[in-house]
Motif scaffolding. Structure first.
Motif, PDB file in Angstrom:
ATOM      1  N   ILE A 188       0.635 -33.670  -6.881  1.00  0.00           N
ATOM      2  CA  ILE A 188      -0.302 -34.649  -7.459  1.00  0.00           C
ATOM      3  C   ILE A 188      -1.063 -35.369  -6.352  1.00  0.00           C
ATOM      4  O   ILE A 188      -2.279 -35.584  -6.437  1.00  0.00           O
ATOM      5  CB  ILE A 188       0.450 -35.669  -8.343  1.00  0.00           C
ATOM      6  N   GLU A 189      -0.351 -35.726  -5.278  1.00  0.00           N
ATOM      7  CA  GLU A 189      -0.983 -36.417  -4.157  1.00  0.00           C
ATOM      8  C   GLU A 189      -1.986 -35.512  -3.451  1.00  0.00           C
ATOM      9  O   GLU A 189      -3.070 -35.956  -3.048  1.00  0.00           O
ATOM     10  CB  GLU A 189       0.082 -36.898  -3.176  1.00  0.00           C
ATOM     11  N   ILE A 190      -1.618 -34.233  -3.284  1.00  0.00           N
ATOM     12  CA  ILE A 190      -2.529 -33.266  -2.659  1.00  0.00           C
ATOM     13  C   ILE A 190      -3.783 -33.102  -3.509  1.00  0.00           C
ATOM     14  O   ILE A 190      -4.910 -33.089  -2.989  1.00  0.00           O
ATOM     15  CB  ILE A 190      -1.825 -31.906  -2.459  1.00  0.00           C
ATOM     16  N   GLY A 191      -3.584 -32.997  -4.829  1.00  0.00           N
ATOM     17  CA  GLY A 191      -4.726 -32.861  -5.739  1.00  0.00           C
ATOM     18  C   GLY A 191      -5.642 -34.058  -5.676  1.00  0.00           C
ATOM     19  O   GLY A 191      -6.870 -33.925  -5.675  1.00  0.00           O
TER      20      GLY A 191
END
Length: 371
Positions: A4-7
């Motif tokens: 989620i953080e990468i996205g």
């Protein structure tokens, strides 16, 4: 890092990139009679556009002016002629006024190169300024065409090879002075930063500089450097700072070449031979072949050409070009102590050998397939 953080980071990066791309790139239609403000360096009445009307061009634009002294200039005038070529667009300007745009460091290097080459041809000066200071617009179209056809045009672009020469050269010098590792790399970082500030921005220089800074900081802080992550970080920073580079061939050539080395070539088992020299040559051939495969789509998109046998020309030309670049930087360094004349002949003869070698190879048919 969670998915989620990468996205979220990818979405944020894309949003900033497209916003800056929209607001910083030049999209106006220029016609004969259009009034323009151009920032660029003038040399012998010609130059390459850095910005036009305050924005970055998405393709190569050159300009011709009358009665404007050499140097970094802000030129105001009307377009009186427009010409197109495979190298880009050229505007002939009727200049109304101009202002100086001071580049003290670059002027210093230009003055040094002029002194080094004063006993030789103007062609050597222009070639040195193209390969050391990134002023490729000074080269004749015939020279650029020779290097393009032989698949060695990357030699004319300041890249990791140049940055590597500076780092290795300075590190060797400071080692002889018995300086500690941290002090050596801090000094190299300072010298490299001065050089990059002097020559100005270009995609290949910016990429090589960011990766070099990460490498040097890693050594200063005793941290292990991941070259793959360094490349990705350099790619992201480059596009955020100069989004118009997404249209630049030198941007794609630089990143694709390094990507192919880090993520593909390093995964290939190395060839072995009893002779260390032959082993190095064979592995250099493999690396060049890998780079060539990944660069082929770039050449096709920008030039509508496919380099078929240019791998062989690179094997022959790159060692000569490396000698030229090393001796050029050495001579530039010695010129600060008025000793440039000692190695200037080496620069001249390596230049002659390089140009004649490329000229001979360019006579070979079907090195590059024109589509």
């Amino acid at each position: 890092m969670k998915k989620i953080e990468i996205g979220a980071l990818i979405i944020m990066f894309a949003s900033i990139f497209f916003f800056r791309l929209f607001w910083t790139t030049f999209k106006e239609r220029v016609e004969i009679g259009s009034y323009v403000e151009i920032i660029g360096r003038v040399d012998a009445s010609k130059g390459r556009v850095d910005t036009i009307n305050g924005k970055y061009p998405t393709k190569n634009i050159y300009f011709l002016v009358d009665r404007v002294p050499d140097g970094e200039k802000i030129v105001y005038g009307r377009v009186k002629k427009i010409e197109q070529s495979k190298w880009g667009t050229q505007y002939s300007l009727e200049v109304e006024r101009y202002k100086e745009k001071k580049g003290i460091l670059k002027e210093f290097y230009i003055d040094r190169i002029k002194k080094i080459t004063e006993d030789y041809s103007i062609d050597l000066e222009h070639f040195l300024r193209a390969t050391i200071l990134g002023e490729g617009y000074l080269l004749m179209d015939s020279i650029k065409e020779m290097f393009r056809y032989t698949g060695t045009a990357h030699i004319l672009v300041i890249s990791g090879l140049h940055i590597g020469v500076i780092i290795l050269g300075m590190d060797s010098l400071f080692l002889k002075l018995n300086l500690k590792k941290q002090i050596r790399y801090i000094l190299i970082l300072c010298i490299l930063t001065v050089y990059v500030c002097a020559i100005g921005k270009s995609p290949s220089v910016f990429r090589a500089y960011i990766m070099a800074v990460i490498y040097l900081l890693g050594n200063i802080l005793y941290e292990k450097v991941n070259s793959g992550k360094s490349l990705i970080l350099a790619f992201g920073i480059s596009l955020l700072v100069y989004p118009a580079w997404i249209y630049s061939i030198s941007f794609w050539m630089s990143y694709v070449a390094v990507f192919s080395i880090i993520f593909i070539y390093k995964k290939i088992p190395k060839l072995k031979n009893r002779s260390v020299f032959i082993e190095k040559v064979l592995n250099a051939v493999v690396m060049t072949f890998v780079i060539q495969i990944f660069m082929t789509p770039i050449f096709y998109m920008f030039f509508k050409t496919v380099p078929i046998f240019s791998i062989f020309s690179n094997i022959l030309i790159i060692p000569i070009a490396s000698i030229f670049i090393v001796t050029s930087f050495l001579t530039l360094f010695l010129s600060n102590f008025y000793l440039g004349f000692l190695t200037a002949p080496l620069v001249y003869y390596s230049y002659i050998i390089l140009i004649r070698s490329v000229d001979i190879i360019s006579k070979i048919p079907y090195l590059t397939l024109e589509l």
